[in-house]
Scaffold this motif. Structure first.
Motif, short mmCIF file in Angstrom:
data_model
loop_
_atom_site.label_atom_id
_atom_site.label_comp_id
_atom_site.label_asym_id
_atom_site.label_seq_id
_atom_site.Cartn_x
_atom_site.Cartn_y
_atom_site.Cartn_z
N GLN A 59 31.96 24.22 65.45
CA GLN A 59 30.81 23.62 65.21
C GLN A 59 30.84 22.21 64.81
O GLN A 59 30.11 21.21 64.97
CB GLN A 59 30.08 24.27 64.19
CG GLN A 59 29.53 25.65 64.72
CD GLN A 59 28.91 26.55 63.57
OE1 GLN A 59 29.08 26.40 62.36
NE2 GLN A 59 28.07 27.56 64.04
N ARG A 60 32.13 21.82 63.87
CA ARG A 60 32.13 20.60 63.18
C ARG A 60 33.21 19.78 63.68
O ARG A 60 33.43 18.61 63.13
CB ARG A 60 32.24 20.96 61.82
CG ARG A 60 31.27 21.58 60.96
CD ARG A 60 31.51 21.78 59.61
NE ARG A 60 30.54 22.77 59.03
CZ ARG A 60 30.68 23.03 57.73
NH1 ARG A 60 31.63 22.81 57.19
NH2 ARG A 60 29.53 23.78 57.36
N SER A 61 33.75 20.13 64.84
CA SER A 61 34.98 19.19 65.46
C SER A 61 34.79 17.79 65.65
O SER A 61 35.52 16.94 65.52
CB SER A 61 35.62 19.86 66.58
OG SER A 61 34.50 20.12 67.81
N HIS A 62 33.45 17.45 65.96
CA HIS A 62 33.02 16.08 66.35
C HIS A 62 32.99 15.32 65.04
O HIS A 62 32.92 13.98 64.97
CB HIS A 62 31.52 16.43 66.82
CG HIS A 62 30.42 16.80 65.73
ND1 HIS A 62 30.32 18.06 65.33
CD2 HIS A 62 29.47 16.22 65.23
CE1 HIS A 62 29.43 18.18 64.88
NE2 HIS A 62 28.70 17.14 64.49
N LEU A 63 33.04 16.03 63.70
CA LEU A 63 33.00 15.21 62.45
C LEU A 63 34.37 14.96 61.93
O LEU A 63 34.40 13.92 61.23
CB LEU A 63 32.40 16.15 61.41
CG LEU A 63 30.94 16.59 61.49
CD1 LEU A 63 30.65 17.34 60.36
CD2 LEU A 63 30.21 15.31 61.60
N PHE A 64 35.36 15.34 62.75
CA PHE A 64 36.89 14.85 62.42
C PHE A 64 37.05 13.66 62.69
O PHE A 64 36.85 13.06 63.61
CB PHE A 64 37.83 15.84 63.06
CG PHE A 64 39.43 15.43 63.09
CD1 PHE A 64 39.84 15.80 61.62
CD2 PHE A 64 39.94 14.98 64.16
CE1 PHE A 64 41.14 15.12 61.53
CE2 PHE A 64 41.23 14.41 63.81
CZ PHE A 64 41.91 14.57 62.68
N SER A 65 37.68 12.75 61.69
CA SER A 65 38.33 11.55 62.03
C SER A 65 39.78 11.08 61.48
O SER A 65 39.98 11.95 60.68
CB SER A 65 37.56 10.45 61.36
OG SER A 65 38.08 9.22 61.51
N ALA A 66 40.69 10.95 62.60
CA ALA A 66 42.02 10.82 62.20
C ALA A 66 42.18 9.72 61.05
O ALA A 66 43.23 9.60 60.61
CB ALA A 66 42.81 10.47 63.54
N ILE A 67 41.13 9.10 61.07
CA ILE A 67 41.30 7.80 60.10
C ILE A 67 41.24 8.43 58.63
O ILE A 67 41.74 7.88 57.63
CB ILE A 67 40.16 6.93 60.27
CG1 ILE A 67 40.47 6.23 61.60
CG2 ILE A 67 40.07 5.75 59.32
CD1 ILE A 67 39.23 5.19 62.15
N SER A 68 40.47 9.32 58.50
CA SER A 68 40.19 9.81 56.97
C SER A 68 41.21 11.08 56.58
O SER A 68 41.22 11.30 55.38
CB SER A 68 38.81 10.52 57.03
OG SER A 68 38.82 11.65 57.95
N GLY A 69 42.08 11.48 57.43
CA GLY A 69 43.10 12.27 57.13
C GLY A 69 43.89 13.06 58.40
O GLY A 69 43.37 12.73 59.26
N THR A 70 44.59 13.57 58.07
CA THR A 70 45.50 14.56 59.15
C THR A 70 44.69 15.60 59.64
O THR A 70 44.04 16.22 59.09
CB THR A 70 46.89 14.81 58.79
OG1 THR A 70 46.78 15.80 57.60
CG2 THR A 70 47.80 13.76 58.15
N PRO A 71 45.10 16.24 60.79
CA PRO A 71 44.15 17.24 61.60
C PRO A 71 44.64 18.60 60.46
O PRO A 71 43.89 19.30 60.15
CB PRO A 71 44.69 17.48 62.79
CG PRO A 71 45.39 15.94 63.06
CD PRO A 71 45.74 15.27 61.89
N GLU A 72 45.93 18.51 60.16
CA GLU A 72 46.31 19.80 59.20
C GLU A 72 45.63 19.88 57.90
O GLU A 72 44.99 20.98 57.35
CB GLU A 72 47.96 19.62 59.06
CG GLU A 72 48.78 20.12 60.14
CD GLU A 72 50.11 20.30 59.87
OE1 GLU A 72 50.71 19.70 58.74
OE2 GLU A 72 50.84 20.99 60.53
N SER A 73 45.67 18.58 57.34
CA SER A 73 44.73 18.83 56.12
C SER A 73 43.34 18.93 56.25
O SER A 73 42.75 19.65 55.43
CB SER A 73 44.91 17.26 55.27
OG SER A 73 44.32 16.30 56.12
N TRP A 74 42.64 18.55 57.46
CA TRP A 74 41.35 18.86 57.41
C TRP A 74 41.09 20.37 57.92
O TRP A 74 40.13 20.97 57.39
CB TRP A 74 40.70 18.01 58.84
CG TRP A 74 39.46 18.35 59.25
CD1 TRP A 74 38.34 17.40 58.56
CD2 TRP A 74 38.76 18.95 60.43
NE1 TRP A 74 37.17 18.07 59.19
CE2 TRP A 74 37.45 18.68 60.40
CE3 TRP A 74 39.36 19.77 61.35
CZ2 TRP A 74 36.69 19.36 61.34
CZ3 TRP A 74 38.64 20.37 62.22
CH2 TRP A 74 37.23 19.84 62.15
#
Length: 179
Positions: A59-74
């Protein structure tokens, strides 16, 4: 799996790519499950939390931004927060509330404390009425834990004499305390 690949998978999931979601799940589910299990300490709850984590990822994958952190930490943050939310949502059952221990204060109340102080003063006054060596022998026996033999040796008297001293001293103390 490199962070760039995970970021690309999350971006594809934002576009409703089911194959990317399956690949992301296969690559990350064991690590996210261990986070949930470490926090929740129960496999069933951890399984449930993990399911909710991936619902949120979808549901929230569109909110992910590589600038704000790593995918693992997200992903780890989502797992951690979901686990903590599950702990918060647990409500105690009524029977558990009945089993709560009474945590009353075991310290003496003011009246009891005053009585104890008065009793201590009374004992001191009664000990003052005894012969000085006998009062000292009583203190050493009953406060310092010395044996009858140790006291007899210390005061250079026979063992039975020491026993008699202590017995008579305790009788006098009792009489004094009862006055």
């Amino acid at each position: 799996m490199p962070n760039e690949d995970l970021a690309r998978l999350i971006s594809n999931i934002a576009l409703s790519d089911r194959k990317a979601f399956v690949v992301l799940y296969n690559q990350t589910s064991s690590k996210l499950f261990s986070i949930c299990l470490r926090i929740l300490k129960d496999r069933t709850d951890a399984d449930e939390a993990l399911q909710e984590v991936y619902v949120k990822v979808w549901q929230r994958s569109h909110l992910f931004s590589a600038i704000s952190g790593t995918p693992e930490s997200w992903l780890a943050t989502i797992a951690r927060n979901q686990s903590i939310d599950m702990i918060r949502m647990r409500k105690p059952i009524a029977s558990e509330l009945d089993e709560v221990f009474d945590l009353s204060d075991q310290a003496p109340n003011p009246e009891q404390a005053t009585l104890q102080r008065d009793t201590g003063r009374t004992i001191d006054l009664c000990l003052d009425e005894l012969d000085e060596t006998r009062a000292e022998a009583v203190k050493r026996a009953y406060l310092d834990g010395m044996t009858y033999q140790e006291l007899a040796d210390r005061y250079a008297v026979p063992l039975n004499t020491m026993r008699t001293w202590l017995r008579r001293s305790l009788i006098k103390l009792k009489e004094c305390m009862e006055r």
